[in-house]
Design a protein around this motif. Sequence first.
Motif, short mmCIF file in Angstrom:
data_model
loop_
_atom_site.label_atom_id
_atom_site.label_comp_id
_atom_site.label_asym_id
_atom_site.label_seq_id
_atom_site.Cartn_x
_atom_site.Cartn_y
_atom_site.Cartn_z
N ALA A 198 0.82 -1.21 0.00
CA ALA A 198 0.00 0.00 0.00
C ALA A 198 0.86 1.26 0.00
N TRP A 249 -1.81 6.77 -6.05
CA TRP A 249 -3.04 7.25 -5.41
C TRP A 249 -3.04 8.77 -5.24
N MET A 258 -7.89 1.22 -0.67
CA MET A 258 -6.76 1.19 0.26
C MET A 258 -7.00 0.18 1.37
N THR A 291 -5.22 2.32 7.97
CA THR A 291 -5.84 3.17 6.95
C THR A 291 -5.63 4.64 7.26
N THR A 331 -2.05 5.62 6.43
CA THR A 331 -1.84 5.62 4.98
C THR A 331 -2.45 6.87 4.35
#
Length: 444
Positions: free
Chosen positions: A169, A176, A189, A280, A283
């Motif tokens: 990721a 992204w 994601m 998450t 990220t």
Amino acid sequence: MKLPVAPPAWETLIERNGNSFVMILSRHLGPEVKGRYEHWDHLRYLTPPEGLTHEQWWLGIKWARVSLRRELPLNDKSGTRFSAVLTDSIQRRLFLVARDAAGALRGQDSAQSDAMRERYLVRSLMEEAMTSSQLEGASTTTQVAKDMLRSGREPRDYGERMIWNNYLAMRELKEWRQQPLTPEAIFEMHRMLTHGTLEDEGCAGRLRREGEDIVVEDEVGNVLHVPPLAYELPARLQALCDFANQADDSEHFIHPVVRAIIIHFQIGYDHPFVDGNGRTARTLFYWSMLRSGFWMAEYLSISKILKSAPAQYVRSYLYTETDASDTTYFISHQLDVLLEAIDGVHQYILRKQREQADAAALLKPGSKLARQLNHRQRALLLNALKNPEKPFTIEVHRRTHDTSYQTARADLLGLVDAGLMEQFREGKAFVFIPKPGLGKKLHR
């Protein structure tokens, strides 16, 4: 963890200290205490300025904060707007983060920048992948995780899968960041981050549903936070995306570093997923920083610092929730984390450069180590010090030094026997790469 004591309500403070209000204002108290954004839970144990009670001191501080308070376009569970107070110390740290996160890596010259950047990037991606996953329960040791990521082998258990997902990721962030944030992008994601790590794989890439409402507890079961109910999450996630996509030239400007931190905060506050919320959130923080041009965010590992002091991380959330949804506590904490992470990158660079310089000195003709090697081996090791990820082959080494195949082979195998190189087979040929920590090994 013990929950912080909430401050006295504003109405209660005014009622008890109304007759002293003018006197309190005349003291010209600032929003911070010696540069710290103090919460009532800690301030009540400090010594107040002479002539003031703790409540009067707090009232003066809160009044100073009101004048600087900025509402954010995001709400808490009760519908109250989150807010932030950009104090002098917050502004100073924002300047330092922005200067260093968008500037050049200190100590690098242009000749070595590309190779060094790639090495630092790989190191930071590995560090963030490991520690972000370990924060959420991955028990894989650091060395095993590094070996897995370096070799590219498939993960063998739950902990390794978490780390592997996180690594993939983080590598995708460059792609992204080119796109605006949407709920669908966040779901993508989340799917990547949680693939193969959830009890119910059907929970990956979707919001919590009715009946999946959760609570955040400490290690002994004390309830620390109850996130919003599931039916609220679609609207809350869309509001977060709108906030994340806000242009820097819009009428209601917010510093992009603050915006990235608030995105991190909001995912942690809402806990929109059954699991994987922390991964998450972090990220998305990196996504926002990179989208705003802070390229150095790729090289930072905030999770490593959060892992070293997890209680401070949790407390910054609790302070916000117990003091009128004032996110300044979280912003202040994350700015300290960012500055520590940035300093860590620069210290790592300086340390590696010193190691390279020292190792190069050891290889000079006439040195003790150099006498154990021939000139071809010394040249190869100097090349390897500058390019630690570079593969070497017998054929290329032979052509470089215009020698026989057997001589070139003996050179490389001799470095393997000395513990300075590693040998791998690629197809029918052998490939040699420098041992990790080559500079240190040369000092032995």
